[in-house]
Each structure stands twice: as C-alpha cells, then as structure tokens.
Design an enzyme around this catalytic site. Structure first.
Site, PDB file in Angstrom:
ATOM      1  CG  ASP A 237      -8.573   3.615  10.061  1.00 11.31           C
ATOM      2  OD1 ASP A 237      -7.585   2.921   9.978  1.00 11.31           O
ATOM      3  OD2 ASP A 237      -9.272   4.108   9.172  1.00 11.31           O
TER       4      ASP A 237
ATOM      5  CB  SER B 194      -9.103   3.040   1.897  1.00  9.69           C
ATOM      6  OG  SER B 194      -8.241   2.096   2.336  1.00  9.69           O
TER       7      SER B 194
ATOM      8  CG  HIS C 239     -10.049   1.363   7.089  1.00 10.56           C
ATOM      9  ND1 HIS C 239      -9.432   2.672   7.043  1.00 10.56           N
ATOM     10  CD2 HIS C 239      -9.982   1.046   6.033  1.00 10.56           C
ATOM     11  CE1 HIS C 239      -8.826   2.787   5.785  1.00 10.56           C
ATOM     12  NE2 HIS C 239      -9.104   1.638   4.981  1.00 10.56           N
TER      13      HIS C 239
END
Length: 268
Positions: A212, A122, A240
């Site tokens: 995601d 991320s 995610h």
C-alpha cells in the site's frame, strides 16, 4: 437490491453489532460487497451494519472497474476546494448524523443487539480512530460521553494518520487534523506529540497491506495514535484493498474474536 443486513435471520437480530465505515469514493453498498468474506466469517457472532458517508464524491481509484453502477459515491470528509463553505462544526454534525441514521435504520429493522465495535477501511478507518479518540478522551477526563454507543474496540483496515478532531470544543491537539482537512497543516506541538491524550485506549486491530502506498501513514496511525499494549497488527501482501482470500481473512477474524472475548463483548 436488498441489503445484506435484510437477509439476516431472526437470531442475528440480537447479535452484537459492528458499525462499518466505508472508504472515500465508495459507499455503504460497495463496502458491504468488499467485506463479503469478512461478513460471512463473522455472521455467527456479529451483525455488521454499513453506514453511508454524508458527502458526494468522485469514485475512488479503481472503484468504477467493478462498481460503476453503484453510484452515488460518498466520502466522510469534505476536503476538496469546493467544500470550503463547510465549517468544522457542520462536518462533525454531518458525520454524527450519518452514523445515527445507520444506527436508527438498523434498530427499525428489529435489531436489538448492543453496538460494540467500529470497523473501517481507508478514510472510514481514519474516522474510526477519530471516533475512538473522542470517546476515550471524554472517558479519561470523566466528562459526559457523546450520545450514542460505547465502542469496545476498533478494526482499522488501511487507516491513514492523522485522525480528525471531532470534539475540538472539548479537546484539541496539534496531532489531529481539522474535519475539513486530510492532513495536519503545520508541525505538531512537541508537548502534544509527547502527550498520550490523543491516543486511543480501547483495543484496536490494524490490518496493513505491505504494498500500500500509504503504508508509512498506516504505521504512523498505530505507533503515534494508540496506547502501547492495546494494539494488534496484521501485515499482509496486498495493496490498498479489503481482504477477500480466506487465508487473509482468517487471520483478521481470529484477532477480532480474541479481542471481542477479552473485552467481554463475546462470552464462550
């Protein structure tokens, strides 16, 4: 609670090292837990070291449902309104200092293996790409490198475009956002967009969850910020998250080991 890095045996102290950068709203300890299956599969080959971001943060989405007792939560980029006092130069300094502290801390534990790769999830993956761009631009222009390791490859887990300009005094591009921002505030210059200067040249492995919400930005990171022919893509049925199922992790590990051998990091 001891860090997983403290449990390695003496042999592991000399293994090649991968620096791991956590997502926003978590921290190094949480990322160790999230990467536990990845770590177990890589343990014969690499020593994974988890860096702690410099800025405190609210917990990320869903973090407190599992890691409520793992505060304080951290982030790499100070993009909130209350962070406006931080200059771009200060942010870069704080990021570099956090990375240096992780490196020095592991050295003090007796680890001696070379630093060979970056792995991020991320916001940490965004930073991995940013660090690789800084490294590759200086190398391509035969400029003095930034002090620290040379990274042979990167692992990008759900990394959202755009990367961050960490070396604006030497190289900047409208394709990169400022360290105090999460996105580009104006359309990129066409000449910058057509250039390859902002593209990562070392090999990168991209793992992208098909469910995601940021998938379009993950694809943009691969397509617009990497030199063609240097990337490997893993698409998997997930949102995610960091992969935990063995069948998902096995694919990632295979790519990491193949790239490590191709770059000379590992030798049979």
């Amino acid at each position: 609670m001891p860090s997983r890095n403290d449990t390695y045996d003496d042999k592991a102290l000399s293994l090649p090292r991968i620096l791991c950068l956590h997502g926003g709203g978590t921290n190094a300890r949480i990322f160790e837990s999230q990467c536990r299956v990845i770590s177990a599969h890589l343990k014969p080959y690499f020593r994974l070291v988890f860096a702690e971001a410099p800025y405190e943060s609210a917990p990320g989405p869903g973090v407190t449902s599992v890691y409520a007792d793992y505060a304080p939560f951290k982030r790499w980029l100070p993009w909130l309104p209350e962070d406006e006092h931080a200059s771009n130069e200060e942010v870069v300094h704080d990021i570099d200092q956090a990375i240096e502290e992780a490196i020095m801390s592991d050295d003090k534990k007796g680890a001696s293996g070379p630093w060979v790769a970056l792995l991020g999830f991320s916001q940490g993956a965004k930073l991995v790409m940013s660090l690789l761009i800084r490294q590759d631009v200086r190398r391509s222009r035969h400029a003095p490198p930034i002090a620290g390791p040379h990274w042979a490859f990167g692992v990008i887990l759900a990394g959202r475009a755009p990367p961050v300009a960490l070396d604006a005094g030497f190289f900047n591009s409208t394709m990169l956002c400022e360290p105090s921002q999460l996105d580009i505030v104006r359309p990129p210059d066409m000449i910058d967009a057509m250039s390859e200067d902002h593209r990562v040249r070392v090999p990168t492995i991209h793992m992208q969850g098909l469910f995601d919400q940021g998938l379009h930005l993950h694809r943009e990171m691969l397509e617009d910020y990497c030199i063609e022919g240097t990337t490997r893509l893993i698409e998997w049925n997930a949102a995610h998250v960091v992969a935990l199922k063995r069948s998902d992790v096995d694919v990632l590990i295979t790519h990491i080991l193949e790239v490590a051998r191709e770059t000379g990091v590992l030798r049979d």
